[in-house]
Design a protein around this motif. Sequence first.
Motif, PDB file in Angstrom:
ATOM      1  N   ASN A  57       4.936   5.100 -12.494  1.00  0.00           N
ATOM      2  CA  ASN A  57       4.749   4.339 -11.479  1.00  0.00           C
ATOM      3  C   ASN A  57       5.126   5.337 -10.119  1.00  0.00           C
ATOM      4  N   GLY A  58       4.857   5.046  -9.044  1.00  0.00           N
ATOM      5  CA  GLY A  58       5.204   5.742  -7.801  1.00  0.00           C
ATOM      6  C   GLY A  58       6.710   5.788  -7.419  1.00  0.00           C
ATOM      7  N   THR A  59       7.367   4.818  -7.952  1.00  0.00           N
ATOM      8  CA  THR A  59       8.943   5.004  -7.775  1.00  0.00           C
ATOM      9  C   THR A  59       9.536   6.087  -8.897  1.00  0.00           C
ATOM     10  N   ALA A  60       8.951   6.103  -9.984  1.00  0.00           N
ATOM     11  CA  ALA A  60       9.387   7.169 -10.698  1.00  0.00           C
ATOM     12  C   ALA A  60       8.977   8.536 -10.261  1.00  0.00           C
ATOM     13  N   GLU A 155       6.928  13.981   0.351  1.00  0.00           N
ATOM     14  CA  GLU A 155       6.173  13.242   1.003  1.00  0.00           C
ATOM     15  C   GLU A 155       6.028  12.038   0.075  1.00  0.00           C
ATOM     16  N   ASP A 156       6.193  10.738   0.514  1.00  0.00           N
ATOM     17  CA  ASP A 156       5.942   9.511  -0.018  1.00  0.00           C
ATOM     18  C   ASP A 156       4.353   9.101   0.554  1.00  0.00           C
ATOM     19  N   ALA A 157       3.430   9.681  -0.538  1.00  0.00           N
ATOM     20  CA  ALA A 157       1.980   9.631  -0.002  1.00  0.00           C
ATOM     21  C   ALA A 157       1.346   8.387  -0.638  1.00  0.00           C
ATOM     22  N   ALA A 158       2.253   7.342  -1.080  1.00  0.00           N
ATOM     23  CA  ALA A 158       1.693   6.261  -1.751  1.00  0.00           C
ATOM     24  C   ALA A 158       0.637   5.398  -0.827  1.00  0.00           C
ATOM     25  N   HIS A 159       0.615   5.564   0.339  1.00  0.00           N
ATOM     26  CA  HIS A 159      -0.505   4.879   1.174  1.00  0.00           C
ATOM     27  C   HIS A 159      -1.602   5.609   1.277  1.00  0.00           C
ATOM     28  N   ALA A 160      -1.327   7.128   1.209  1.00  0.00           N
ATOM     29  CA  ALA A 160      -2.175   8.213   1.700  1.00  0.00           C
ATOM     30  C   ALA A 160      -3.240   9.009   0.729  1.00  0.00           C
ATOM     31  N   PHE A 179       2.677   9.797  -5.360  1.00  0.00           N
ATOM     32  CA  PHE A 179       1.717   9.021  -5.330  1.00  0.00           C
ATOM     33  C   PHE A 179       1.937   7.666  -6.036  1.00  0.00           C
ATOM     34  N   SER A 180       1.369   6.517  -5.450  1.00  0.00           N
ATOM     35  CA  SER A 180       1.620   5.240  -6.394  1.00  0.00           C
ATOM     36  C   SER A 180       0.330   4.849  -6.912  1.00  0.00           C
ATOM     37  N   PHE A 181       0.052   4.527  -7.776  1.00  0.00           N
ATOM     38  CA  PHE A 181      -1.061   3.584  -8.408  1.00  0.00           C
ATOM     39  C   PHE A 181      -1.057   2.316  -8.912  1.00  0.00           C
ATOM     40  N   ASN A 184      -2.265  -2.749  -5.879  1.00  0.00           N
ATOM     41  CA  ASN A 184      -2.923  -2.933  -4.379  1.00  0.00           C
ATOM     42  C   ASN A 184      -2.974  -1.441  -3.761  1.00  0.00           C
ATOM     43  N   LYS A 185      -2.995  -0.132  -4.411  1.00  0.00           N
ATOM     44  CA  LYS A 185      -2.944   0.929  -3.760  1.00  0.00           C
ATOM     45  C   LYS A 185      -4.636   1.416  -3.813  1.00  0.00           C
ATOM     46  N   ASN A 186      -4.760   2.314  -3.097  1.00  0.00           N
ATOM     47  CA  ASN A 186      -6.174   2.842  -2.658  1.00  0.00           C
ATOM     48  C   ASN A 186      -6.748   3.317  -3.989  1.00  0.00           C
ATOM     49  N   HIS A 322       4.347  -5.497   6.637  1.00  0.00           N
ATOM     50  CA  HIS A 322       4.732  -3.954   6.154  1.00  0.00           C
ATOM     51  C   HIS A 322       5.455  -3.429   7.196  1.00  0.00           C
ATOM     52  N   TYR A 323       6.789  -3.436   7.242  1.00  0.00           N
ATOM     53  CA  TYR A 323       7.803  -3.826   6.215  1.00  0.00           C
ATOM     54  C   TYR A 323       9.061  -4.748   6.884  1.00  0.00           C
ATOM     55  N   PRO A 324       9.803  -5.223   6.130  1.00  0.00           N
ATOM     56  CA  PRO A 324      11.362  -5.748   6.712  1.00  0.00           C
ATOM     57  C   PRO A 324      11.968  -4.273   6.695  1.00  0.00           C
TER      58      PRO A 324
HETATM   59  C1  LIG Z   1       3.856   1.193  -3.502  1.00  0.00           C
HETATM   60  C2  LIG Z   1       4.844   2.150  -2.852  1.00  0.00           C
HETATM   61  C3  LIG Z   1       5.926   2.838  -3.503  1.00  0.00           C
HETATM   62  C4  LIG Z   1       6.264   2.563  -5.028  1.00  0.00           C
HETATM   63  O1  LIG Z   1       5.379   2.561  -5.881  1.00  0.00           O
HETATM   64  P1  LIG Z   1       5.154   1.752  -7.229  1.00  0.00           P
HETATM   65  O2  LIG Z   1       4.138   2.510  -8.059  1.00  0.00           O
HETATM   66  O3  LIG Z   1       5.038   0.395  -6.902  1.00  0.00           O
HETATM   67  O4  LIG Z   1       6.764   2.323  -7.728  1.00  0.00           O
HETATM   68  C5  LIG Z   1       6.657   3.618  -2.820  1.00  0.00           C
HETATM   69  N1  LIG Z   1       6.535   3.833  -1.457  1.00  0.00           N
HETATM   70  C6  LIG Z   1       5.358   3.017  -0.699  1.00  0.00           C
HETATM   71  C7  LIG Z   1       5.415   3.451   0.553  1.00  0.00           C
HETATM   72  C8  LIG Z   1       4.815   2.357  -1.401  1.00  0.00           C
HETATM   73  O5  LIG Z   1       3.750   1.594  -0.745  1.00  0.00           O
END
Ligand SMILES: *Cc1c(COP(=O)(O)O)cnc(C)c1O
Length: 385
Positions: A57-60, A155-160, A179-181, A184-186, A322-324
């Motif tokens: 996951n993206g957190t990992a 870079e937290d590119a989870a949105h990008a 990146f996160s998959f 709800n991600k792209n 998006h987000y508290p």
């Molecule tokens: C979704 C997201 C994560 C975490 O990704 P997971 O795959 O849910 O662990 C981290 N940072 C941002 C900005 C996210 O939107």
Amino acid sequence: MMDWKVPLADLDLTGAETDAVAETLRSGWIAMGPRTREFERQFAEYAGVRHAFAVANGTAALHLAHLAAGCGPGDEVICPALTFVATANAALYTGATPVFADSRSPDDFNLDPRDVERKLTPRTKAVTVVHYAGYPCDMEAILSLASRHGIAVIEDAAHAPGAALGGRMAGAFGDLGCFSFFANKNLTTGEGGMVVTNNDEFAEKIMRIRSHGMTTLTWDRHKGHAYSYDVVEPGFNYRIDEIRSALGMVQLRNLDANNAARKSRTDRYRTLLQDVPGISIPFESAPGKSAHHLFPILLGEGLDRRGFMDGMKEKGIQTSIHYPAVHLFSLYRRRFGHAEGMLPVAESIASREVTLPMFPTLPMESIQTVADAARAVLPQCREST
Ligand SMILES: *Cc1c(COP(=O)(O)O)cnc(C)c1O
């Protein structure tokens, strides 16, 4: 579950995903295999980086990136407060302290490089940027201050995924990109993620700690490349599986088209909402190419956000926040003594932001429905509570 007329997000899975998953199941090899290697190769090529590692996951991905950058107890990691909590938690996992920097403005929610500069100390090890909603951060300023001060850029590119600036892909600017998959991600594999880097040493470390700290992998042993293994540090099991890698490759093929569909929907929203009193739309003149992950709006000061979201809900339209602000969660208040007023811009955004429905198959008529609803609901939200 509520039956929304217009949901916040929706999947775009085709028969191709179903076929890819079924084929993987029939192959009889469902973890750590050729599909994951191929997904990583394709993703690295797409992002324009030397190495990509698919993870659970993206957190990992974020955790591995912070470990690869050498973050640990006594270190500080500067990050935004206007992000998903995982961005900051990843620093905590390593024993490092997240230090929050402010957003730039109500038009540019991304990290303010000047505030990053102010938050630097001799203990700063890294800065983590988030490309909010898919709009690239000011990477030139971030990379310049990072190189001047000798700190890593994550870079937290989870949105990008697919976002770019000056011809370079989001996630490929820093020392490490994540990146996160998530669903709800792209680009989605249900749960999943990717960590990318151009640094060979980081790559070797990530490969090892993704899999228990072992020096060789099941796949290599299966192929007869390795006989046994050693364990050199306490790693994790952050691996993805073949089923999700197969799904991810199909999603990667569709990513550019889906991002383009998000862009045309964003443009439509902007046109329909531009003159609605009480609503402003950020990233008006954002540079580069966005992945348009979210469509955020800002309500004017003093408007009742709760009332607005409830009014939209009554009309069958799902909205979100998006987000508290992360620095004001109980955990962060308790542990670091944070209080309101620390980050005026991010806090103001966090109190006024509303996210409207956005996904590639969102019908254009639904955008009209959402815009009409917002226009009708807003006048009833004058009273702040
Ligand atoms: C979704 C997201 C994560 C975490 O990704 P997971 O795959 O849910 O662990 C981290 N940072 C941002 C900005 C996210 O939107």
